[in-house]
Write a protein that holds these residues in place. Structure first.
Motif, mmCIF file in Angstrom:
data_model
loop_
_atom_site.group_PDB
_atom_site.id
_atom_site.type_symbol
_atom_site.label_atom_id
_atom_site.label_comp_id
_atom_site.label_asym_id
_atom_site.label_seq_id
_atom_site.Cartn_x
_atom_site.Cartn_y
_atom_site.Cartn_z
ATOM 1 N N VAL A 16 -32.857 -7.835 -61.026
ATOM 2 C CA VAL A 16 -33.006 -6.834 -59.979
ATOM 3 C C VAL A 16 -32.326 -7.329 -58.712
ATOM 4 C CG1 VAL A 16 -34.691 -5.643 -58.519
ATOM 5 C CG2 VAL A 16 -35.147 -5.948 -60.952
ATOM 6 N N GLY A 17 -31.730 -6.414 -57.949
ATOM 7 C CA GLY A 17 -31.076 -6.753 -56.687
ATOM 8 C C GLY A 17 -29.580 -6.864 -56.843
ATOM 9 N N SER A 18 -28.918 -7.250 -55.773
ATOM 10 C CA SER A 18 -27.458 -7.264 -55.762
ATOM 11 C C SER A 18 -26.866 -8.482 -56.449
ATOM 12 C CB SER A 18 -26.949 -7.188 -54.321
ATOM 13 O OG SER A 18 -27.405 -8.312 -53.590
ATOM 14 N N GLY A 19 -27.686 -9.478 -56.777
ATOM 15 C CA GLY A 19 -27.160 -10.704 -57.365
ATOM 16 C C GLY A 19 -26.972 -10.659 -58.866
ATOM 17 N N GLY A 20 -27.360 -9.553 -59.506
ATOM 18 C CA GLY A 20 -27.274 -9.493 -60.962
ATOM 19 C C GLY A 20 -25.842 -9.468 -61.463
ATOM 20 N N SER A 21 -25.449 -10.487 -62.223
ATOM 21 C CA SER A 21 -24.088 -10.524 -62.760
ATOM 22 C C SER A 21 -24.067 -10.640 -64.280
ATOM 23 C CB SER A 21 -23.302 -11.678 -62.128
ATOM 24 O OG SER A 21 -23.950 -12.903 -62.395
ATOM 25 N N THR A 22 -25.246 -10.749 -64.902
ATOM 26 C CA THR A 22 -25.346 -10.727 -66.363
ATOM 27 C C THR A 22 -25.773 -9.324 -66.755
ATOM 28 O OG1 THR A 22 -25.981 -13.057 -66.408
ATOM 29 C CG2 THR A 22 -26.486 -11.740 -68.364
ATOM 30 N N PHE A 23 -24.967 -8.671 -67.586
ATOM 31 C CA PHE A 23 -25.195 -7.270 -67.916
ATOM 32 C C PHE A 23 -25.613 -7.084 -69.364
ATOM 33 C CE2 PHE A 23 -22.757 -7.017 -64.104
ATOM 34 C CZ PHE A 23 -23.135 -5.837 -63.493
ATOM 35 N N THR A 24 -26.464 -6.087 -69.574
ATOM 36 C CA THR A 24 -26.859 -5.651 -70.908
ATOM 37 C C THR A 24 -26.280 -4.254 -71.122
ATOM 38 O OG1 THR A 24 -28.911 -6.917 -70.864
ATOM 39 C CG2 THR A 24 -28.813 -5.055 -72.394
ATOM 40 N N THR A 25 -25.578 -4.062 -72.216
ATOM 41 C CA THR A 25 -24.997 -2.758 -72.525
ATOM 42 C C THR A 25 -25.987 -1.950 -73.334
ATOM 43 O OG1 THR A 25 -22.758 -3.628 -72.470
ATOM 44 C CG2 THR A 25 -23.085 -1.563 -73.676
ATOM 45 N N VAL A 26 -26.225 -0.719 -72.899
ATOM 46 C CA VAL A 26 -27.120 0.189 -73.598
ATOM 47 C C VAL A 26 -26.303 0.878 -74.680
ATOM 48 C CG1 VAL A 26 -28.600 2.208 -73.359
ATOM 49 C CG2 VAL A 26 -28.476 0.537 -71.512
ATOM 50 N N GLY A 27 -26.739 0.787 -75.927
ATOM 51 C CA GLY A 27 -25.996 1.382 -77.030
ATOM 52 C C GLY A 27 -26.366 2.835 -77.275
ATOM 53 N N GLU A 28 -25.656 3.470 -78.187
ATOM 54 C CA GLU A 28 -25.940 4.834 -78.629
ATOM 55 C C GLU A 28 -25.974 5.849 -77.490
ATOM 56 O OE1 GLU A 28 -26.081 5.716 -81.861
ATOM 57 O OE2 GLU A 28 -25.755 3.632 -82.414
ATOM 58 N N ILE A 29 -24.995 5.787 -76.601
ATOM 59 C CA ILE A 29 -24.895 6.740 -75.502
ATOM 60 C C ILE A 29 -24.354 8.060 -76.038
ATOM 61 C CG2 ILE A 29 -23.718 7.255 -73.320
ATOM 62 C CD1 ILE A 29 -25.796 5.039 -73.078
ATOM 63 N N LYS A 30 -25.017 9.142 -75.686
ATOM 64 C CA LYS A 30 -24.550 10.477 -76.062
ATOM 65 C C LYS A 30 -23.625 11.054 -74.995
ATOM 66 C CE LYS A 30 -26.205 15.090 -77.274
ATOM 67 N NZ LYS A 30 -27.393 15.943 -77.437
ATOM 68 N N SER A 31 -23.999 10.896 -73.724
ATOM 69 C CA SER A 31 -23.157 11.406 -72.646
ATOM 70 C C SER A 31 -23.432 10.658 -71.346
ATOM 71 C CB SER A 31 -23.383 12.905 -72.433
ATOM 72 O OG SER A 31 -24.703 13.142 -71.983
ATOM 73 N N ILE A 32 -22.417 10.612 -70.501
ATOM 74 C CA ILE A 32 -22.512 10.021 -69.169
ATOM 75 C C ILE A 32 -21.809 10.977 -68.215
ATOM 76 C CG2 ILE A 32 -21.895 8.084 -67.670
ATOM 77 C CD1 ILE A 32 -21.521 6.372 -70.181
ATOM 78 N N SER A 33 -22.422 11.228 -67.071
ATOM 79 C CA SER A 33 -21.727 12.032 -66.064
ATOM 80 C C SER A 33 -22.016 11.486 -64.668
ATOM 81 C CB SER A 33 -22.117 13.506 -66.156
ATOM 82 O OG SER A 33 -23.478 13.689 -65.877
ATOM 83 N N VAL A 34 -21.011 11.581 -63.814
ATOM 84 C CA VAL A 34 -21.121 11.204 -62.415
ATOM 85 C C VAL A 34 -21.255 12.507 -61.649
ATOM 86 C CG1 VAL A 34 -19.998 10.009 -60.506
ATOM 87 C CG2 VAL A 34 -19.659 9.192 -62.850
ATOM 88 N N ASP A 35 -22.368 12.668 -60.921
ATOM 89 C CA ASP A 35 -22.687 13.953 -60.301
ATOM 90 C C ASP A 35 -22.877 13.822 -58.795
ATOM 91 O OD1 ASP A 35 -23.064 15.096 -62.977
ATOM 92 O OD2 ASP A 35 -24.948 14.004 -62.999
ATOM 93 N N GLY A 36 -22.485 14.855 -58.065
ATOM 94 C CA GLY A 36 -22.865 14.999 -56.667
ATOM 95 C C GLY A 36 -22.178 14.112 -55.658
ATOM 96 N N ILE A 37 -21.011 13.564 -55.981
ATOM 97 C CA ILE A 37 -20.297 12.780 -54.979
ATOM 98 C C ILE A 37 -19.810 13.755 -53.902
ATOM 99 C CG2 ILE A 37 -18.279 11.340 -54.530
ATOM 100 C CD1 ILE A 37 -18.528 10.340 -57.414
ATOM 101 N N SER A 38 -20.125 13.426 -52.651
ATOM 102 C CA SER A 38 -19.762 14.350 -51.574
ATOM 103 C C SER A 38 -19.597 13.600 -50.264
ATOM 104 C CB SER A 38 -20.827 15.436 -51.417
ATOM 105 O OG SER A 38 -22.060 14.855 -51.030
ATOM 106 N N ILE A 39 -19.097 14.312 -49.274
ATOM 107 C CA ILE A 39 -18.991 13.784 -47.925
ATOM 108 C C ILE A 39 -19.486 14.867 -46.978
ATOM 109 C CG2 ILE A 39 -16.586 14.510 -47.629
ATOM 110 C CD1 ILE A 39 -16.193 11.884 -46.016
ATOM 111 N N ALA A 40 -20.251 14.466 -45.985
ATOM 112 C CA ALA A 40 -20.776 15.432 -45.020
ATOM 113 C C ALA A 40 -19.630 16.002 -44.189
ATOM 114 C CB ALA A 40 -21.801 14.760 -44.113
ATOM 115 N N GLU A 41 -19.774 17.252 -43.803
ATOM 116 C CA GLU A 41 -18.798 17.886 -42.922
ATOM 117 C C GLU A 41 -19.406 18.032 -41.536
ATOM 118 O OE1 GLU A 41 -17.952 21.639 -44.755
ATOM 119 O OE2 GLU A 41 -16.412 20.781 -46.024
ATOM 120 N N ILE A 42 -18.669 17.608 -40.535
ATOM 121 C CA ILE A 42 -19.130 17.729 -39.163
ATOM 122 C C ILE A 42 -18.254 18.764 -38.473
ATOM 123 C CG2 ILE A 42 -19.452 16.529 -36.975
ATOM 124 C CD1 ILE A 42 -19.749 13.935 -38.690
ATOM 125 N N ASP A 43 -18.873 19.825 -38.015
ATOM 126 C CA ASP A 43 -18.159 20.902 -37.340
ATOM 127 C C ASP A 43 -17.796 20.443 -35.931
ATOM 128 O OD1 ASP A 43 -17.286 23.223 -36.105
ATOM 129 O OD2 ASP A 43 -18.824 24.485 -37.034
#
Length: 151
Positions: A16-43
């Motif tokens: 846990v935290g930002s120091g994690g550099s050992t990774f475990t890969t989760v198998g049997e993935i059906k789908s992955i999506s990246v959602d909702g990336i945005s930037i605020a608009e200032i009028d």
């Protein structure tokens, strides 16, 4: 040329935290999506302007949604064993346990695919089963900060 989806992976840092550099890969993935990336608009339009003007504000890196098949996660991911609920927010000790994640889109780096690395925390974890269907789990990761990418 399009990147093919087979070979894509989702991995999480075992610490846990930002120091994690050992990774475990989760198998049997059906789908992955990246959602909702945005930037605020200032009028920035002045009352005297005949056309509106805007500048960009803060960035929101959105969420990652992952659907996986039941054999892909062990009891440890749900809250027992050595991973102690790595992907189950109900087991978090102090609010959100953020950690490092990686998504490999495509077969692997160097062969047309690319990798996204980011920090985040799991906001939801749901398991479902249906008649004549595989047991599936859906999880959502809230991205904190930005992404780094590599090929």
């Amino acid at each position: 040329m399009a990147i093919v989806a087979p070979g894509s992976t989702f991995s999480y840092a075992t610490v846990v935290g930002s120091g994690g550099s050992t990774f475990t890969t989760v198998g049997e993935i059906k789908s992955i999506s990246v959602d909702g990336i945005s930037i605020a608009e200032i009028d920035t339009s002045a009352l005297s302007a005949s056309v509106k003007s805007f500048i960009g504000g803060t960035k929101d890196s959105g969420t990652i949604s992952v659907t996986l098949f039941a054999p892909a996660y062990s009891a440890g991911l749900l809250g027992t064993g050595s991973n102690n609920g790595a992907l189950n927010p109900a087991t978090y000790a102090n609010g959100a346990d953020y950690r490092n994640f990686r998504i490999q889109f495509g077969p692997n780096t160097g062969t047309g695919g690319f990798q996204l690395a980011f920090s985040g925390y799991v906001t939801s974890f749901n398991v479902s089963a249906a008649v004549d269907g595989a047991v599936e789990a859906d999880l959502t990761v809230r991205v904190t900060g930005g992404f780094t990418s590599s090929t």
